[in-house]
Scaffold this motif. Structure first.
Motif, PDB file in Angstrom:
ATOM      1  N   ILE A  19      -7.553  -7.861   1.187  1.00 54.28           N
ATOM      2  CA  ILE A  19      -6.581  -8.155   0.140  1.00 54.28           C
ATOM      3  C   ILE A  19      -5.511  -9.103   0.649  1.00 54.28           C
ATOM      4  N   PHE A  20      -4.856  -8.746   1.785  1.00 55.82           N
ATOM      5  CA  PHE A  20      -3.763  -9.548   2.290  1.00 55.82           C
ATOM      6  C   PHE A  20      -4.260 -10.795   3.019  1.00 55.82           C
ATOM      7  N   GLY A  21      -5.505 -10.757   3.484  1.00 56.09           N
ATOM      8  CA  GLY A  21      -6.030 -11.915   4.199  1.00 56.09           C
ATOM      9  C   GLY A  21      -6.601 -12.956   3.268  1.00 56.09           C
ATOM     10  N   GLN A  22      -7.544 -12.572   2.406  1.00 54.67           N
ATOM     11  CA  GLN A  22      -8.212 -13.535   1.535  1.00 54.67           C
ATOM     12  C   GLN A  22      -7.398 -13.844   0.279  1.00 54.67           C
ATOM     13  N   TYR A  23      -6.732 -12.835  -0.286  1.00 54.11           N
ATOM     14  CA  TYR A  23      -6.018 -13.014  -1.553  1.00 54.11           C
ATOM     15  C   TYR A  23      -4.565 -12.559  -1.402  1.00 54.11           C
ATOM     16  N   PRO A  24      -3.761 -13.264  -0.635  1.00 46.06           N
ATOM     17  CA  PRO A  24      -2.383 -12.787  -0.399  1.00 46.06           C
ATOM     18  C   PRO A  24      -1.512 -12.786  -1.648  1.00 46.06           C
ATOM     19  N   LEU A  25      -1.821 -13.633  -2.616  1.00 43.20           N
ATOM     20  CA  LEU A  25      -0.980 -13.703  -3.814  1.00 43.20           C
ATOM     21  C   LEU A  25      -1.311 -12.609  -4.828  1.00 43.20           C
ATOM     22  N   LEU A  26      -2.504 -12.011  -4.716  1.00 42.58           N
ATOM     23  CA  LEU A  26      -2.903 -11.006  -5.705  1.00 42.58           C
ATOM     24  C   LEU A  26      -2.007  -9.770  -5.665  1.00 42.58           C
ATOM     25  N   PRO A  27      -1.786  -9.139  -4.494  1.00 42.04           N
ATOM     26  CA  PRO A  27      -0.866  -7.982  -4.498  1.00 42.04           C
ATOM     27  C   PRO A  27       0.558  -8.370  -4.894  1.00 42.04           C
ATOM     28  N   ALA A  28       0.974  -9.595  -4.589  1.00 43.10           N
ATOM     29  CA  ALA A  28       2.308 -10.024  -4.995  1.00 43.10           C
ATOM     30  C   ALA A  28       2.412 -10.093  -6.517  1.00 43.10           C
ATOM     31  N   ALA A  29       1.374 -10.635  -7.164  1.00 42.12           N
ATOM     32  CA  ALA A  29       1.382 -10.713  -8.624  1.00 42.12           C
ATOM     33  C   ALA A  29       1.366  -9.327  -9.251  1.00 42.12           C
ATOM     34  N   LEU A  30       0.560  -8.426  -8.698  1.00 44.96           N
ATOM     35  CA  LEU A  30       0.506  -7.068  -9.231  1.00 44.96           C
ATOM     36  C   LEU A  30       1.842  -6.351  -9.057  1.00 44.96           C
ATOM     37  N   ALA A  31       2.500  -6.571  -7.907  1.00 43.06           N
ATOM     38  CA  ALA A  31       3.818  -5.958  -7.687  1.00 43.06           C
ATOM     39  C   ALA A  31       4.834  -6.503  -8.680  1.00 43.06           C
ATOM     40  N   LEU A  32       4.787  -7.804  -8.968  1.00 44.85           N
ATOM     41  CA  LEU A  32       5.712  -8.396  -9.928  1.00 44.85           C
ATOM     42  C   LEU A  32       5.482  -7.820 -11.325  1.00 44.85           C
ATOM     43  N   ILE A  33       4.216  -7.682 -11.719  1.00 43.60           N
ATOM     44  CA  ILE A  33       3.903  -7.120 -13.030  1.00 43.60           C
ATOM     45  C   ILE A  33       4.364  -5.671 -13.126  1.00 43.60           C
ATOM     46  N   LEU A  34       4.088  -4.894 -12.076  1.00 41.31           N
ATOM     47  CA  LEU A  34       4.526  -3.495 -12.074  1.00 41.31           C
ATOM     48  C   LEU A  34       6.044  -3.397 -12.159  1.00 41.31           C
ATOM     49  N   GLY A  35       6.743  -4.251 -11.420  1.00 41.93           N
ATOM     50  CA  GLY A  35       8.196  -4.235 -11.465  1.00 41.93           C
ATOM     51  C   GLY A  35       8.722  -4.570 -12.848  1.00 41.93           C
ATOM     52  N   MET A  36       8.102  -5.521 -13.522  1.00 40.67           N
ATOM     53  CA  MET A  36       8.544  -5.881 -14.873  1.00 40.67           C
ATOM     54  C   MET A  36       8.291  -4.740 -15.857  1.00 40.67           C
ATOM     55  N   CYS A  37       7.161  -4.071 -15.710  1.00 40.90           N
ATOM     56  CA  CYS A  37       6.879  -2.922 -16.582  1.00 40.90           C
ATOM     57  C   CYS A  37       7.911  -1.811 -16.356  1.00 40.90           C
ATOM     58  N   LEU A  38       8.213  -1.536 -15.085  1.00 36.46           N
ATOM     59  CA  LEU A  38       9.207  -0.504 -14.792  1.00 36.46           C
ATOM     60  C   LEU A  38      10.589  -0.914 -15.283  1.00 36.46           C
ATOM     61  N   GLY A  39      10.930  -2.175 -15.078  1.00 43.16           N
ATOM     62  CA  GLY A  39      12.235  -2.650 -15.515  1.00 43.16           C
ATOM     63  C   GLY A  39      12.397  -2.607 -17.018  1.00 43.16           C
ATOM     64  N   ASN A  40      11.300  -2.866 -17.736  1.00 36.18           N
ATOM     65  CA  ASN A  40      11.363  -2.819 -19.193  1.00 36.18           C
ATOM     66  C   ASN A  40      11.552  -1.399 -19.704  1.00 36.18           C
ATOM     67  N   VAL A  41      11.012  -0.416 -18.963  1.00 35.72           N
ATOM     68  CA  VAL A  41      11.103   0.972 -19.392  1.00 35.72           C
ATOM     69  C   VAL A  41      12.387   1.640 -18.887  1.00 35.72           C
ATOM     70  N   LEU A  42      12.738   1.392 -17.618  1.00 35.08           N
ATOM     71  CA  LEU A  42      13.837   2.125 -17.004  1.00 35.08           C
ATOM     72  C   LEU A  42      15.209   1.565 -17.339  1.00 35.08           C
ATOM     73  N   ALA A  43      15.294   0.248 -17.500  1.00 37.26           N
ATOM     74  CA  ALA A  43      16.578  -0.390 -17.836  1.00 37.26           C
ATOM     75  C   ALA A  43      17.662  -0.044 -16.820  1.00 37.26           C
ATOM     76  N   TRP A  44      17.347  -0.131 -15.523  1.00 39.10           N
ATOM     77  CA  TRP A  44      18.336   0.092 -14.474  1.00 39.10           C
ATOM     78  C   TRP A  44      19.300  -1.096 -14.405  1.00 39.10           C
ATOM     79  N   PRO A  45      20.486  -0.919 -13.872  1.00 41.34           N
ATOM     80  CA  PRO A  45      21.397  -2.052 -13.693  1.00 41.34           C
ATOM     81  C   PRO A  45      20.834  -3.040 -12.681  1.00 41.34           C
ATOM     82  N   TRP A  46      21.188  -4.303 -12.865  1.00 45.74           N
ATOM     83  CA  TRP A  46      20.595  -5.344 -12.023  1.00 45.74           C
ATOM     84  C   TRP A  46      20.949  -5.158 -10.550  1.00 45.74           C
ATOM     85  N   GLY A  47      22.102  -4.575 -10.278  1.00 46.75           N
ATOM     86  CA  GLY A  47      22.489  -4.377  -8.886  1.00 46.75           C
ATOM     87  C   GLY A  47      21.536  -3.468  -8.135  1.00 46.75           C
ATOM     88  N   LEU A  48      20.995  -2.475  -8.829  1.00 45.06           N
ATOM     89  CA  LEU A  48      20.061  -1.557  -8.188  1.00 45.06           C
ATOM     90  C   LEU A  48      18.769  -2.278  -7.806  1.00 45.06           C
TER      91      LEU A  48
END
Length: 815
Positions: free
Chosen positions: A35-64
């Motif tokens: 994963i990290f060797g052949q497709y280094p951008l794939l886990p990064a994209a998945l982490a970004l998508i997961l973070g956006m989903c969590l941010g849309n649901v949790l609505a934490w302050p930006w500082g956190l």
């Protein structure tokens, strides 16, 4: 200067905590990991998508989120995987906040707003004109909005010349009312507010709107230039091809579906090939080929060639409306061209991940749109399934013979690519549309090559027309032929039986089983050994068994749904034995068909594949209009009506359609009893006297009482007080737990004497918001509130869903 002792203590403690975290999570990820060797951008994209989903649901302050990102970067010193934590936090910080209806600030209703706006986009449609406006002045800061949509219908705006002259970049000063877009009004219904939100639109500009000033823009404005180019392309194609071929050609080249006939577009969707009208990889691939060919014609360096390719792709993105699919495909195409220029072949997974990261940073709201999900899921399905399936097929004796012949090899690859794409989008398709096409792979084999020829010849003819109009017209003749062939194939294929399989809205277990099945599927075709395949087959069978079990063990209670169809009626009754009856189907107008837009999607979401009966309470458009659409697309065992002498033209056409497809019409009268399993339907009205002597169609409305065990419900159509007086003869039999209020809560119905006999615990009024009739009557509402414990209004409370186990009714929170 020494730090303050407290500050020193805080810094020391912070350093100790960070050091402890480093030691606790001192994990070293192997850089040769697949994963990290052949497709280094794939886990990064998945982490970004997961973070956006969590941010849309949790609505934490930006500082956190910023603190979490900083922590991830600090931990990266000893743990490379901690960068994913930082990317996840970045996604949470960038996540767009979707405000629910109860979170929205109130709008001014006592006086209109005076807004200074700039036109961003104008779309002329059959039903009217849609104008998207950027609001520069006139809105209070508390609303936190910058863009609105103005829907102008032909009957609601007197100054049609003004509408025709509107162009992107023009300045408008409007005096208007504002309205928050409606969210989902029915189970499985279309969420108009979320759809507009994904497009960056937050508010509706309500009619009537008075144009106080209209100033055309004179300086350069990019959206205005793009609109002129689109209009020029449309004009050229209409001159060369004529209609309806030009409408389909514009849809294929620019993704503009406004020129397509609604019936033909629905045929395309039913075949599962609607993606040809969404500019994506097919279109961008041809565009890239043309741009790379043009770049090679000039003796310039690779940098300038990349500039030419990038400029051309960016122009095509803007020209086609910058949908998520074309943005994704263009980013992947440019990165591919860049990789080729430095003699590298980028991985498909890295290209897809890079496209996702760039797209989401530019437009975070697109993550929650169906077009983004379908586009990326289709490419992911191809990348995941196609290599395994192709290698397996090529290793078989049959595959060896196929791959020796170029036409068969091309057809085989096209089939496998289509299979991968359809498998990738299957979870999204059944979640959004609650059905999938049976002939999608066959349709892809027939239509995709022709669509590619249309795109190629169309683009070439448009480019050649700049230099030589005569040659462009000759090439356009080939475009006309290819477009016509697509039309013929779509029209013939749409006549095949069982076009779609209705799945209903899948639950979480079913979706999980489907996704796991897709992930397991390619391992069945790998040569790791027979035992592994047996285990995987067994695992898939277990998943299928769980899915079937979950479906079979769903609750089999009686369920009644009073849909919100505006000013009209539509009631769905799901019986415990699995049969379904639909009472009325809402309004049908030249601009809107409730059967198409509301009732049909709802029935698909409920998994309804066949109606036991369709009941028409009386022949008025606000009750039977939607049946015209449903009757031709959904198997219906029989129609129920009342021999109402006031038959409308729409009702006559409906009966002709029913006769042409052999759907029998059953006339009901007072005294009829229909038993469906353990549920009884008693027909209380009309009787013979009302059918012979009534002077209004409302008087002959179908009145039925539903009884299941100890629970009951009374449906009264549009009957008025005169008929209610006749119904009092039923005495105690007229009493019911729930009452569907007659005539949308009009003052002509629901008398005190009727309520005293009926004694409902709950009442539901099916009524449209802001209707011209003033329904429901305040007097009737007050009468109901004093007689019943619950009064539900569809204009205010949306659809009502009731479930009965035979002992009591239970409202269902479907939201």
């Amino acid at each position: 200067m020494l730090p303050h002792p407290r500050s020193y203590t805080f810094l020391t403690c912070s350093q100790q905590v960070i050091q402890a975290l480093r030691e606790r999570f001192s994990l070293h990820i192997d850089r040769e990991h697949p994963i990290f060797g052949q497709y280094p951008l794939l886990p990064a994209a998945l982490a970004l998508i997961l973070g956006m989903c969590l941010g849309n649901v949790l609505a934490w302050p930006w500082g956190l989120w910023v603190g979490m990102a900083a922590l991830g970067l600090i931990l990266t010193w000893r743990w490379e995987g901690a960068v994913l934590l930082a990317i996840l936090a970045l996604g949470g910080w960038l996540a767009p906040q979707y405000r629910w209806l109860h979170e929205l600030p109130p709008l001014e209703t006592s006086k209109p707003y005076m807004l200074e706006t700039v036109i961003r986009e104008v779309q002329h449609r059959d039903s009217g004109t849609q104008v998207i406006l950027d609001m520069s002045k006139g809105l209070p800061d508390s609303l936190c909005i910058s863009r609105g949509v103005w829907n102008i219908y032909d009957h609601s705006f007197p100054s049609e010349p003004v509408v025709e002259n509107l162009s992107p970049g023009d300045t408008l000063v409007l005096r208007c009312a504002l309205q928050w877009p409606a969210g989902r009004r029915n189970p499985n219904g279309f969420d108009y507010r979320r759809y507009l939100w994904t497009r960056g639109v937050d508010i509706l500009i309500r009619d009537p709107v008075i144009v106080v000033a209209h100033k055309a823009r004179e300086d350069f404005y990019l959206p205005g230039v793009i609109a002129q180019v689109r209009q020029s392309i449309r004009a050229h194609l209409e001159a060369w091809l004529g209609q309806p071929q030009a409408g389909l050609a514009v849809g294929l080249l620019l993704g503009d579906k406004t020129g397509l006939d609604a019936e033909f577009r629905e045929r395309i969707q039913s075949l599962g090939i609607g993606h040809i009208l969404a500019v994506s990889g097919l279109h961008v691939g041809f565009m890239l080929a043309i741009l790379m060919t043009l770049a090679r014609l000039f003796p310039v360096t690779q940098v300038y060639r990349l500039i030419v390719i990038g400029t051309g792709l960016a122009s095509y993105i803007l020209l086609t409306g910058a949908s998520p699919s074309v943005v994704r495909a263009s980013i992947m195409a440019f990165l591919y061209a860049w990789g080729r220029s430095i003699e590298r072949r980028p991985s498909g997974w890295n290209l897809l991940a890079a496209a996702a990261i760039i797209s989401l940073i530019l437009n975070p709201r697109s993550l929650f749109s169906a077009s983004f999900q379908l586009s990326f899921a289709a490419v992911a399905g191809i990348l995941y399934l196609y290599p395994s399936l192709r290698n397996w097929l090529a290793s078989t004796p049959f595959g060896e013979r196929v791959y020796r012949r170029r036409p068969l090899r091309y057809a085989s690859d096209l089939f496998l690519v289509g299979l991968g794409a359809q498998a990738g989008i299957l979870p999204v398709i059944i979640s959004v549309f609650h059905s999938f096409s049976v002939y999608v792979l066959l349709a892809n084999l027939l239509v995709i090559p022709l669509a590619g020829l249309v795109v190629m010849s169309g683009l070439v003819s448009l480019l050649v027309s700049v230099l030589w109009t005569g040659l462009a017209e000759v090439i356009a003749n080939a475009t006309w032929l290819f477009v016509t062939m697509i039309q013929v194939m779509v029209n013939l294929s749409s006549r095949l039986p069982y076009l779609q399989i209705v799945t209903g809205r899948p639950g979480v277990p079913a979706l999980g089983g489907i996704i796991i099945g897709i992930l397991i599927f390619p391992y069945l075709f790998r040569a790791e050994g027979f035992r592994i395949r047996i285990r995987l087959v067994a695992a898939m069978l277990v998943l299928v068994s769980i899915f079937v079990w979950v479906s079979a063990t769903r609750e089999r209670d009686l369920k009644v749904t009073v849909l919100d169809v505006g000013q009209g009626d539509a009631i769905h009754v799901a019986f415990p034995d699995g049969r379904h009856v639909l009472m009325d189907a809402g309004m049908r107008t030249p601009h809107f068909d409730q059967g198409r837009r509301v009732v049909a999607p709802y029935l698909r979401g409920q998994g309804v594949r066949r109606l036991y009966a369709a009941a028409i309470s009386h022949p008025q458009a606000d009750h039977l209009g939607g049946f015209s659409y449903l009757l031709e697309r959904l198997p219906i065992r029989e129609l129920w009506d009342t021999d109402n002498p006031h038959e409308s033209g729409l009702y006559q056409r409906l009966k002709l359609v029913a006769d042409s497809i052999s759907v029998p019409v059953r006339s009901l009268m007072a005294g009829d009893v229909i038993s469906i399993g353990k549920v009884d339907l008693f027909v209380l009205s009309p009787d013979d006297f009302l059918l012979r002597h009534n002077y209004k169609s409302n008087h002959a409305s179908l009145v039925m009482k539903l009884r299941y065990g100890k629970t009951s419900m009374l449906f009264t159509g549009d009957v008025e007080k005169g008929v209610e007086t006749r119904l009092l003869a039923y005495g105690e039999f007229l009493s019911a737990d729930w009452l569907k209020v007659g005539h949308h809560g009009s003052s002509t119905s629901t008398s005190e004497a009727f309520l005293e006999i009926c004694r409902p615990q709950g009442a539901v009024i099916s009524v449209g918001a802001g209707n011209m009739f003033g329904h429901p009557s305040e007097e009737v509402v007050a009468r109901l509130e004093s007689a019943a414990r619950v009064v539900h209004r569809t204009d205010r409370d949306r659809a009502l869903v009731l479930r009965s186990d035979g002992e009591r009714w239970e409202p269902v929170d479907w939201r």
